[in-house]
Write a protein that holds these residues in place. Structure first.
Motif, mmCIF file in Angstrom:
data_model
loop_
_atom_site.group_PDB
_atom_site.id
_atom_site.type_symbol
_atom_site.label_atom_id
_atom_site.label_comp_id
_atom_site.label_asym_id
_atom_site.label_seq_id
_atom_site.Cartn_x
_atom_site.Cartn_y
_atom_site.Cartn_z
ATOM 1 N N ASP A 155 0.859 -1.173 0.000
ATOM 2 C CA ASP A 155 0.000 0.000 0.000
ATOM 3 C C ASP A 155 0.901 1.230 0.000
ATOM 4 O O ASP A 155 1.964 1.229 0.643
ATOM 5 C CB ASP A 155 -0.903 0.000 1.233
ATOM 6 C CG ASP A 155 -1.887 -1.158 1.217
ATOM 7 O OD1 ASP A 155 -2.316 -1.575 0.115
ATOM 8 O OD2 ASP A 155 -2.225 -1.656 2.305
ATOM 9 N N PRO A 156 0.522 2.274 -0.728
ATOM 10 C CA PRO A 156 1.375 3.470 -0.790
ATOM 11 C C PRO A 156 1.606 4.080 0.594
ATOM 12 O O PRO A 156 0.712 4.077 1.445
ATOM 13 C CB PRO A 156 0.580 4.431 -1.669
ATOM 14 C CG PRO A 156 -0.387 3.586 -2.415
ATOM 15 C CD PRO A 156 -0.684 2.403 -1.532
ATOM 16 N N VAL A 157 2.810 4.577 0.796
ATOM 17 C CA VAL A 157 3.174 5.255 2.044
ATOM 18 C C VAL A 157 3.324 6.732 1.719
ATOM 19 O O VAL A 157 4.072 7.094 0.808
ATOM 20 C CB VAL A 157 4.505 4.712 2.608
ATOM 21 C CG1 VAL A 157 4.891 5.438 3.877
ATOM 22 C CG2 VAL A 157 4.406 3.210 2.846
ATOM 23 N N PRO A 158 2.617 7.603 2.439
ATOM 24 C CA PRO A 158 2.757 9.039 2.178
ATOM 25 C C PRO A 158 4.218 9.489 2.319
ATOM 26 O O PRO A 158 4.947 9.017 3.203
ATOM 27 C CB PRO A 158 1.876 9.692 3.250
ATOM 28 C CG PRO A 158 0.901 8.624 3.644
ATOM 29 C CD PRO A 158 1.647 7.324 3.502
ATOM 30 N N ASP A 159 4.626 10.398 1.470
ATOM 31 C CA ASP A 159 6.011 10.868 1.474
ATOM 32 C C ASP A 159 6.443 11.430 2.823
ATOM 33 O O ASP A 159 7.579 11.224 3.243
ATOM 34 C CB ASP A 159 6.229 11.913 0.378
ATOM 35 C CG ASP A 159 6.280 11.293 -1.003
ATOM 36 O OD1 ASP A 159 6.565 10.072 -1.117
ATOM 37 O OD2 ASP A 159 6.032 12.023 -1.984
ATOM 38 N N PHE A 160 5.539 12.135 3.508
ATOM 39 C CA PHE A 160 5.954 12.730 4.786
ATOM 40 C C PHE A 160 6.257 11.648 5.819
ATOM 41 O O PHE A 160 7.142 11.822 6.658
ATOM 42 C CB PHE A 160 4.920 13.742 5.309
ATOM 43 C CG PHE A 160 3.717 13.152 5.974
ATOM 44 C CD1 PHE A 160 3.662 13.011 7.352
ATOM 45 C CD2 PHE A 160 2.617 12.756 5.231
ATOM 46 C CE1 PHE A 160 2.549 12.478 7.976
ATOM 47 C CE2 PHE A 160 1.496 12.217 5.840
ATOM 48 C CZ PHE A 160 1.461 12.069 7.219
ATOM 49 N N LEU A 161 5.587 10.492 5.762
ATOM 50 C CA LEU A 161 5.902 9.397 6.685
ATOM 51 C C LEU A 161 7.259 8.783 6.338
ATOM 52 O O LEU A 161 8.030 8.428 7.233
ATOM 53 C CB LEU A 161 4.816 8.328 6.655
ATOM 54 C CG LEU A 161 3.459 8.736 7.211
ATOM 55 C CD1 LEU A 161 2.492 7.559 7.193
ATOM 56 C CD2 LEU A 161 3.575 9.312 8.615
ATOM 57 N N LYS A 162 7.563 8.678 5.052
ATOM 58 C CA LYS A 162 8.877 8.194 4.635
ATOM 59 C C LYS A 162 9.968 9.130 5.145
ATOM 60 O O LYS A 162 11.016 8.677 5.620
ATOM 61 C CB LYS A 162 8.968 8.088 3.116
ATOM 62 C CG LYS A 162 8.130 6.999 2.505
ATOM 63 C CD LYS A 162 8.280 7.040 0.986
ATOM 64 C CE LYS A 162 7.242 6.228 0.291
ATOM 65 N NZ LYS A 162 7.323 6.370 -1.176
ATOM 66 N N ARG A 163 9.719 10.444 5.052
ATOM 67 C CA ARG A 163 10.721 11.417 5.508
ATOM 68 C C ARG A 163 10.944 11.309 7.019
ATOM 69 O O ARG A 163 12.080 11.412 7.487
ATOM 70 C CB ARG A 163 10.306 12.836 5.126
ATOM 71 C CG ARG A 163 10.447 13.122 3.632
ATOM 72 C CD ARG A 163 10.325 14.604 3.293
ATOM 73 N NE ARG A 163 9.069 15.205 3.711
ATOM 74 C CZ ARG A 163 7.954 15.227 2.982
ATOM 75 N NH1 ARG A 163 7.931 14.663 1.780
ATOM 76 N NH2 ARG A 163 6.861 15.811 3.437
ATOM 77 N N ILE A 164 9.871 11.094 7.771
ATOM 78 C CA ILE A 164 10.008 10.940 9.223
ATOM 79 C C ILE A 164 10.839 9.704 9.536
ATOM 80 O O ILE A 164 11.770 9.748 10.349
ATOM 81 C CB ILE A 164 8.625 10.871 9.907
ATOM 82 C CG1 ILE A 164 7.930 12.234 9.824
ATOM 83 C CG2 ILE A 164 8.755 10.420 11.364
ATOM 84 C CD1 ILE A 164 6.471 12.222 10.264
ATOM 85 N N ALA A 165 10.528 8.584 8.890
ATOM 86 C CA ALA A 165 11.282 7.345 9.130
ATOM 87 C C ALA A 165 12.738 7.499 8.693
ATOM 88 O O ALA A 165 13.657 7.077 9.401
ATOM 89 C CB ALA A 165 10.619 6.181 8.407
#
Length: 188
Positions: A155-165
């Motif tokens: 499922d797609p992961v929002p870019d801002f969550l990727k940046r946080i991780a």
């Protein structure tokens, strides 16, 4: 490598893990894995991720803490991380070098805590075909996870969550932000 592990309840579990090829491996768990299984409550006085990692899945799957390698991926079924709101569970996995947890669904609080500490939870329709110990690769650009040579959509992961991780968690991400103007009085 095959190991026989005797558990306190006297059951013996045979676990076969491939010799390390340097590629990330899948550590497969089932449905409804709770935070007590990930890190038992008696270790909640520990806040250091590396120390917590030494006790990850203790009493549930004891070989995990001794055998997990940096980059390995935890795979769950439905409702992974259910139970308490303890942040120690994703912190223990992160301390063990786990970068992703792939599951069919997550308990809401575990999902947020994982992101907050920099562990990226990923969802896919089914993990049934994923083999324990199989080589696993996550490709966020393609929104896929490959296990044993077969690619499965994530499922797609929002870019801002990727940046946080990628930043290492919410606090580290916040440190990278420039000061932003907050709500204030404005003339109308």
């Amino acid at each position: 490598m095959t190991e026989q592990i005797e558990r306190p309840d006297r059951t013996v579990r045979t676990v076969t893990l491939p010799e390390s090829s340097g590629a990330p491996r899948a550590w497969k768990f089932g449905d409804d894995i709770d935070t007590d299984a990930i890190i038992p409550g008696r270790f909640l006085t520990i806040n250091d991720p590396a120390e917590l990692a030494k006790h990850a899945f203790e009493g549930t799957r004891d070989e995990f803490a001794q055998s997990v390698l940096s980059g390995d991926v935890v795979v769950g079924g439905r409702n992974f991380g259910m139970g308490s709101s303890r942040e120690h569970a994703p912190l223990a996995l992160k301390g063990a070098g786990v970068r992703y947890v792939v599951a069919e669904s997550f308990a809401r609080i575990f999902y947020r805590n994982a992101i907050n500490v920099g562990l990226l939870p990923l969802t896919t329709a089914s993990t049934e075909a994923f083999e324990d110990g199989a080589e696993i690769h996550v490709d966020l650009g393609a929104n896929s996870v490959s296990v044993g040579g077969t690619a499965y959509p994530l499922d797609p992961v929002p870019d801002f969550l990727k940046r946080i991780a990628d930043a290492g968690g919410l606090v580290e991400y916040a440190r990278t932000l420039e000061e932003v103007e907050t709500c204030g009085t404005t003339s109308r």
